[in-house]
Design an enzyme around this catalytic site. Structure first.
Site, short mmCIF file in Angstrom:
data_model
loop_
_atom_site.label_atom_id
_atom_site.label_comp_id
_atom_site.label_asym_id
_atom_site.label_seq_id
_atom_site.Cartn_x
_atom_site.Cartn_y
_atom_site.Cartn_z
N LEU A 148 -11.16 -5.42 -4.02
CA LEU A 148 -11.07 -3.68 -4.09
C LEU A 148 -9.86 -3.33 -5.00
CD1 LEU A 148 -12.23 -2.60 -0.44
CD2 LEU A 148 -13.39 -2.18 -2.68
N GLY A 149 -8.69 -4.26 -4.83
CA GLY A 149 -7.69 -3.96 -5.34
C GLY A 149 -6.32 -4.85 -5.13
N GLY A 151 -2.24 -4.78 -4.34
CA GLY A 151 -0.77 -4.06 -4.50
C GLY A 151 0.31 -5.01 -4.50
N ALA A 152 1.42 -4.43 -4.43
CA ALA A 152 2.69 -5.24 -4.47
C ALA A 152 2.73 -6.41 -3.35
CB ALA A 152 3.88 -4.12 -4.28
N ARG A 153 2.00 -5.99 -2.11
CA ARG A 153 2.19 -7.09 -1.09
C ARG A 153 1.01 -7.95 -0.82
NH1 ARG A 153 2.65 -3.95 3.97
NH2 ARG A 153 1.17 -2.72 2.57
N SER A 155 -3.76 -8.31 -1.52
CA SER A 155 -5.05 -8.00 -1.84
C SER A 155 -5.90 -7.39 -1.09
CB SER A 155 -5.79 -9.28 -2.67
OG SER A 155 -4.92 -9.89 -3.54
N LYS A 174 -7.49 -6.22 4.19
CA LYS A 174 -6.24 -6.58 3.40
C LYS A 174 -5.76 -7.84 3.76
CE LYS A 174 -3.05 -3.30 2.15
NZ LYS A 174 -2.05 -2.05 2.39
N ASP A 317 5.38 6.30 1.04
CA ASP A 317 4.75 5.79 -0.19
C ASP A 317 3.46 6.48 -0.30
OD1 ASP A 317 4.57 4.23 -2.44
OD2 ASP A 317 3.71 2.32 -1.57
N1 LIG Z 1 -9.54 0.71 3.15
C1 LIG Z 1 -9.98 0.74 1.84
N2 LIG Z 1 -11.07 0.90 1.23
C2 LIG Z 1 -11.17 0.91 0.17
N3 LIG Z 1 -10.59 0.37 -0.97
C3 LIG Z 1 -9.36 0.13 -0.59
C4 LIG Z 1 -8.85 0.08 0.84
N4 LIG Z 1 -7.47 -0.02 0.97
C5 LIG Z 1 -7.28 -0.36 -0.21
N5 LIG Z 1 -8.05 0.01 -1.20
C6 LIG Z 1 -8.13 -0.36 -2.72
O1 LIG Z 1 -7.08 -1.42 -3.03
C7 LIG Z 1 -6.03 -0.95 -3.68
C8 LIG Z 1 -4.82 -1.66 -3.33
O2 LIG Z 1 -4.45 -1.34 -2.11
P1 LIG Z 1 -2.79 -1.77 -1.57
O3 LIG Z 1 -2.78 -0.66 -0.40
O4 LIG Z 1 -2.92 -3.34 -1.32
O5 LIG Z 1 -1.96 -1.47 -3.07
P2 LIG Z 1 -1.55 0.11 -3.58
O6 LIG Z 1 -1.12 0.79 -2.61
O7 LIG Z 1 -2.46 -0.03 -4.80
O8 LIG Z 1 -0.35 -0.65 -4.09
P3 LIG Z 1 1.00 -1.01 -3.46
O9 LIG Z 1 1.18 -1.84 -2.25
O10 LIG Z 1 1.86 -1.83 -4.54
O11 LIG Z 1 1.81 0.31 -3.44
C9 LIG Z 1 -6.00 0.36 -3.56
O12 LIG Z 1 -5.36 0.87 -4.73
C10 LIG Z 1 -7.40 0.88 -3.33
O13 LIG Z 1 -8.19 1.07 -4.51
#
Ligand SMILES: Nc1ncnc2c1ncn2[C@@H]1O[C@H](COP(=O)(O)OP(=O)(O)OP(=O)(O)O)[C@@H](O)[C@H]1O
Length: 595
Positions: A148-149, A151-153, A155, A174, A317
């Site tokens: 799905l994506g 982030g800094a920490r 996937s 996550k 955040d």
């Molecule tokens: N519960 C979820 N349902 C659907 N997609 C999700 C969910 N949680 C996260 N995502 C997708 O995964 C991506 C990464 O999420 P994550 O919280 O790890 O990082 P971020 O907020 O994008 O970045 P950072 O942690 O660097 O601030 C999100 O931007 C979103 O698109």
């Protein structure tokens, strides 16, 4: 679906809709599957007919611990009818609402008791005690559907939770690699702590289900160049956080791609084709969301933050990529009819009110960070994160939703960005002018007033999340009234008046809730003319009912009342009235022909 304790160390999963039970033994991993077979016909199990016997056996699934009766069709989690990428099976899985009790029992069953811990192999080289790991749980009970994506920490994956051949539901999982870093582990677990301190299900905060530790690869799906999965990557301790899956993705992508049609180059060919077709038929429509949509989205965000603040947690955040949409937007449908529910996710940076930032390690995302938090150069003039700093982030999210961009140049040097954040001032008039100059969809002036207050440099002037929520509720109600009573004539702008109405100390909802017009409100918006078209059609139908039924009959009375009510309703309600009146007309036609 429910999970109940059975024999020692075992649990049962019961699914009334498929009339099946799965008995799971977590320690051995063995599964036993039972399915209830109905006797059909008048000789059912209790001597009643088929329907009754069916009802009897469904009601017999009652949790022996809590006494909850399991209904065959529980209120389901929001099913995304529109997502073309989802198979029917996936849509069905969304509907399976796994009880919270399931995950509580899961937590319990994952707590290894002392006697079994003493039989574990000798300690491994990581600081986390080995007995806290659940080896093989991820690959045994989850199937990854997509990434799905990241982030800094870590996937986030879209996964199906499954036991044996039975799919239990779709979730977001996550995975955060921990390695051997105790400080990092403490920081990552903050998200779980924050989410689990919510004692109730919240509509606007992500639902956390389960967390566990397991050895896994550091970077998710690791493949070699030829597409094969690599098996040479070393496993390290990872934390897995199972959460509610939000099928609409994040707000950042929605605003950039679907609302402002940016980043065409990263879209799939299908998306590009659909967008091309859409643009051809909607070339005259200005970009941007409507007032109603902005208020709807902002209200959800304010509500989520309000709930967090109520339990003493600062998000730290808040940004569009951390706001998730429960529903997917399908470009085939009109954008102005899409009202997504937003849930706030990623509480990885959150902290308790009053905690010092040095204790929490990392910081949030700079663009959404309040100016008083910025540490630049040798200055010691900065403050701790506070509820007011979250409010500033709400304001910046609002700016992004309205303008489809941030008020800073892209790719700025950190030092310059910090200076820009500290120096920037927002005021309603310039925001209004900027909005008008961009030719975006006209919106209510109160949005800019709200933005000015949320983005106020003086943190004491910012309203609380509760006040923002109340204010938006009030705007929402007045918009509904406004749609009902809106005349086609434009009114005088009352921007001056509304600016005074909002007290900068406390954002008190405007008490008389008079519909207020902004300078950017158009004479005749598409929704207004669609509404009046509906009214006209309703009138035609009512006239036709009046002439074809006997005078003063019930259908005539009812249709006249409906017409009266419909004139005061908004576009969505109008459509319902139109459908009801059409049915009434058909009924009158049939009854006058045959009776
Ligand atoms: N519960 C979820 N349902 C659907 N997609 C999700 C969910 N949680 C996260 N995502 C997708 O995964 C991506 C990464 O999420 P994550 O919280 O790890 O990082 P971020 O907020 O994008 O970045 P950072 O942690 O660097 O601030 C999100 O931007 C979103 O698109």
């Amino acid at each position: 679906m429910s999970l109940v304790p059975y024999r020692e160390g075992s649990v049962i999963l019961g699914d009334p809709s498929s009339r099946s039970l799965v008995i799971v033994n977590p320690s051995s991993g063995s599964l036993e599957f039972y399915r209830k077979i109905y006797k059909t016909g008048p000789d059912g199990p209790d001597g009643h007919g088929d329907v009754k016997s069916r009802r009897y056996s469904i009601a017999s699934y009652v949790c022996p611990r809590c006494g909850t009766e399991i209904h065959p069709r529980l209120p389901l989690t929001e099913v995304d009818e529109d997502d073309p990428n989802e198979t029917t099976d996936e849509k069905n899985l969304h509907g399976m609402n796994l009880s919270r009790k399931y995950f509580h029992f899961l937590e319990d069953s994952h707590k290894i008791n002392e006697s079994s811990a003493s039989m574990l192999p000798p300690p491994h080289p990581f600081f986390i005690p080995q007995e806290l790991f659940i080896p093989g749980y991820f690959h045994k009970f989850f199937r990854v559907l997509s990434l799905l994506g990241s982030g800094a920490r870590g996937s986030v994956f879209k996964v199906v939770h499954r036991i044996g051949d039975i799919d239990l539901g779709i979730f977001a999982l996550k995975k955060i690699p921990i390695g051997n870093d105790m400080v990092w582990f403490q920081k990552c677990i903050r998200e779980v702590k924050a989410l689990s301190s919510l004692t109730h299900m919240s509509a606007n905060l992500i639902t956390y289900n389960h967390v566990w530790l397991e050895m896994d690869t550091a970077c998710g799906l690791v493949r070699t160049l030829d597409g094969e999965e690599s098996d040479t990557v070393q496993d390290i301790p990872c934390i897995f956080i199972l959460q509610q899956y939000c099928s609409g993705g994040n707000l950042e992508n929605f605003i950039l791609k679907d609302v402002f049609h940016k980043f065409a180059d990263i879209q799939s060919p299908e998306e590009r084709k659909r967008l091309f077709r859409f643009k051809k038929t909607h070339s005259h429509v200005p970009l941007g969301l409507s007032t109603e949509q902005i208020v709807h989205i902002m209200r959800d965000i304010a509500r989520g933050i309000h709930e967090l603040h109520d339990i003493g947690i600062i998000h730290r955040d808040l940004k569009p990529s951390n706001c998730l949409l429960l529903k997917n937007y399908n470009v085939e449908t009109a954008l102005d009819e899409f009202y997504p529910t937003i849930v706030i996710g990623d509480l990885g940076e959150s902290q308790k009110d009053g905690e010092y930032r040095s204790a929490t390690g990392a910081t949030g995302t700079l663009e959404f960070t309040a100016p008083e938090l910025i540490i630049s150069g040798k200055t010691v003039d900065y403050r701790e994160y506070s509820f007011a700093s979250d409010i500033y982030s709400i304001g910046m999210v609002c700016y992004f939703i309205v303008f489809g961009e941030l008020p800073f140049e892209p790719h700025m040097e950190i030092r310059d960005l910090k200076l820009a954040i500290k120096g920037i001032l927002f005021n309603k008039e310039s925001l209004l002018q900027q909005h008008a100059s961009l030719g975006l969809k006209p919106i209510d002036g109160r949005i800019f007033e709200l933005m000015e207050l949320l983005l106020s440099k003086d943190y004491e002037k910012r309203p609380s999340a509760k006040e923002v929520e109340l204010f938006l509720d009030e705007v929402w109600i007045s918009l509904d009234l406004e749609t009902a009573s809106e005349s086609l004539e434009p009114r005088e702008s009352d921007c001056e008046e509304t600016l005074d109405d909002i007290d900068s100390q406390s954002l008190v909802p405007i008490s008389d809730s008079r519909p207020k017009q902004s300078t950017t409100r158009p004479k005749l918006t598409p929704s207004v003319w669609k509404k009046w078209l509906c009214v006209l059609m309703n009138m035609v139908i009512v006239t036709s009912i009046t002439f074809s039924s006997p005078q003063a009959s019930i259908p005539v009375h009812m249709s006249l009342i409906l017409l009266g009510v419909s004139i005061r309703s908004n576009l969505r309600q109008q459509r319902w009235f139109l459908a009801i009146l059409l049915m009434a007309r058909v009924y009158v036609g049939i009854s006058t022909t045959y009776f």
